[in-house]
Design an enzyme around this catalytic site. Sequence first.
Site, PDB file in Angstrom:
ATOM      1  N   ARG A  38     -14.166   4.984  38.717  1.00 12.73           N
ATOM      2  CA  ARG A  38     -14.974   4.659  39.890  1.00 12.73           C
ATOM      3  C   ARG A  38     -14.576   5.508  41.105  1.00 12.73           C
ATOM      4  NH1 ARG A  38     -19.336   3.537  39.120  1.00 12.73           N
ATOM      5  NH2 ARG A  38     -19.555   2.787  41.261  1.00 12.73           N
ATOM      6  N   ILE A  39     -13.285   5.603  41.389  1.00 12.23           N
ATOM      7  CA  ILE A  39     -12.845   6.347  42.566  1.00 12.23           C
ATOM      8  C   ILE A  39     -12.958   7.847  42.332  1.00 12.23           C
ATOM      9  CG2 ILE A  39     -10.919   6.781  44.133  1.00 12.23           C
ATOM     10  CD1 ILE A  39     -12.274   4.007  44.399  1.00 12.23           C
ATOM     11  N   ASP A  89      -9.469  13.522  32.325  1.00 16.18           N
ATOM     12  CA  ASP A  89      -9.755  12.138  31.963  1.00 16.18           C
ATOM     13  C   ASP A  89      -9.745  12.029  30.449  1.00 16.18           C
ATOM     14  OD1 ASP A  89     -11.058   9.497  33.414  1.00 16.18           O
ATOM     15  OD2 ASP A  89     -11.741   9.730  31.331  1.00 16.18           O
ATOM     16  N   SER A 141      -4.250   6.764  44.164  1.00 16.35           N
ATOM     17  CA  SER A 141      -5.386   5.962  44.659  1.00 16.35           C
ATOM     18  C   SER A 141      -5.136   4.466  44.487  1.00 16.35           C
ATOM     19  CB  SER A 141      -6.675   6.352  43.928  1.00 16.35           C
ATOM     20  OG  SER A 141      -6.600   5.927  42.575  1.00 16.35           O
ATOM     21  N   SER A 172      -4.341   0.260  49.238  1.00 13.98           N
ATOM     22  CA  SER A 172      -5.507  -0.331  48.581  1.00 13.98           C
ATOM     23  C   SER A 172      -6.706  -0.257  49.501  1.00 13.98           C
ATOM     24  CB  SER A 172      -5.224  -1.793  48.218  1.00 13.98           C
ATOM     25  OG  SER A 172      -5.106  -2.568  49.403  1.00 13.98           O
ATOM     26  N   CYS A 173      -7.884  -0.496  48.961  1.00 18.69           N
ATOM     27  CA  CYS A 173      -9.090  -0.484  49.787  1.00 18.69           C
ATOM     28  C   CYS A 173      -9.004  -1.539  50.882  1.00 18.69           C
ATOM     29  CB  CYS A 173     -10.324  -0.693  48.922  1.00 18.69           C
ATOM     30  SG  CYS A 173     -10.297  -2.197  47.909  1.00 18.69           S
ATOM     31  N   HIS A 200     -14.315 -10.152  48.380  1.00 19.20           N
ATOM     32  CA  HIS A 200     -14.273  -8.881  47.650  1.00 19.20           C
ATOM     33  C   HIS A 200     -15.206  -8.918  46.447  1.00 19.20           C
ATOM     34  CE1 HIS A 200     -12.618  -5.287  45.802  1.00 19.20           C
ATOM     35  NE2 HIS A 200     -11.770  -5.135  46.806  1.00 19.20           N
ATOM     36  N   ASN A 241     -13.299  -3.986  37.760  1.00 22.09           N
ATOM     37  CA  ASN A 241     -13.075  -3.975  36.317  1.00 22.09           C
ATOM     38  C   ASN A 241     -11.742  -4.603  35.917  1.00 22.09           C
ATOM     39  OD1 ASN A 241     -11.243  -1.983  36.969  1.00 22.09           O
ATOM     40  ND2 ASN A 241     -12.337  -0.331  35.953  1.00 22.09           N
ATOM     41  N   ARG A 289      -8.662 -15.575  37.345  1.00 24.31           N
ATOM     42  CA  ARG A 289      -9.252 -14.256  37.117  1.00 24.31           C
ATOM     43  C   ARG A 289      -9.586 -14.021  35.655  1.00 24.31           C
ATOM     44  NH1 ARG A 289      -6.682  -9.851  41.239  1.00 24.31           N
ATOM     45  NH2 ARG A 289      -7.905  -8.438  39.944  1.00 24.31           N
ATOM     46  N   ASN A 315     -15.643  -0.814  49.367  1.00 19.40           N
ATOM     47  CA  ASN A 315     -14.308  -0.679  48.799  1.00 19.40           C
ATOM     48  C   ASN A 315     -14.165   0.523  47.865  1.00 19.40           C
ATOM     49  OD1 ASN A 315     -15.992  -3.042  47.645  1.00 19.40           O
ATOM     50  ND2 ASN A 315     -14.883  -2.274  45.854  1.00 19.40           N
TER      51      ASN A 315
END
Length: 328
Positions: free
Chosen positions: A10-11, A35, A119, A148-149, A176, A180, A194, A310
């Site tokens: 995502r980032i 990746d 990140s 963190s965001c 928030h 994932n 969670r 975020n």
Amino acid sequence: MKLAINGFGRIGRAILRQILTTPRGDGIEVVRINDIAPLDMCAYLFQYDSTFGPFPHPVDHGDNALRVLGRTIAMSHEPDLTNVNLSSVDVVLECTGIARTSDVAERGISAGARKVLISGPSPAAEITVVLGANQERLNGARIVSNASCTTNALAPLVRLIDEIAGIDSAHMTTIHCYTNSQPMVDAPRGDFARSRGGALSMVPTTTSATHLIDEVLPHLKGRISGAALRVPTASVSAVDLIVRVNQPVQEPELMQALQSGVAASDVLGWTDQPLVSSDLRARPESLVIAGPETRLVGDRQMRVFGWYDNEWGFSARMLDVARHMAAN
């Protein structure tokens, strides 16, 4: 500035989108993306994004490279980054989410890069930096955490309020969107709450910002608590901060001081409009303070509410911090 992106999730993908389509990418060359996913899957997920929509230009791939907007970006699929030659790279953007030990965090350095920016929170980083809060401590650190965001959203706001009236104590709740780290349907996780389906319920949980704020702004250590409420939306989160200040303030003066601080900030924004979360998608600020939701109770207790994307805002800060690191 020459960058490598390790981890094209995502980032990592949001960072590349910003490099290719916004002024934030001016003067940046992405030397390599690494990746473990196959190249065709990486290209597909970059081109078609459920949150930010399709990439507005053709995306092609082949011969171990991603091709977009006239750029050919080499791609590799090494689980261990030390197997990749990064000798020309100024900063590795470490976006895998696994760089929590020094042996993993230092792989970019071992591969030849000058510096690594992680990140997320990492105990392996030499320093945790949040623009608008403690960037003056960056100096020449080689391995840096971008926090963190939520910490990026909270810390500049906390620093601003502390400069205005001094903070006696505060509590932050981040509302928030799901990530994932949560299952889509009920499935076992270490945290019972969670383990519930993230797209079906509001889920109370913790936030790393609670301890990171102490690290980023140590003079306020022990004065700020925090909690998180994960909600079933796909993007854009919010900070709801209740603060008791040391010096009495009046609401007109408070609003003026906040707006002045925002105007002088590179990472904070302001809105007087009655916005909802989807209106803030792809905003690059660390936090956009919502004027209509900000108020004073008495002369020492204030409530400040703000929005943050975020993913997109945090990715923007990754690029900004990387520029600072490359320049030092």
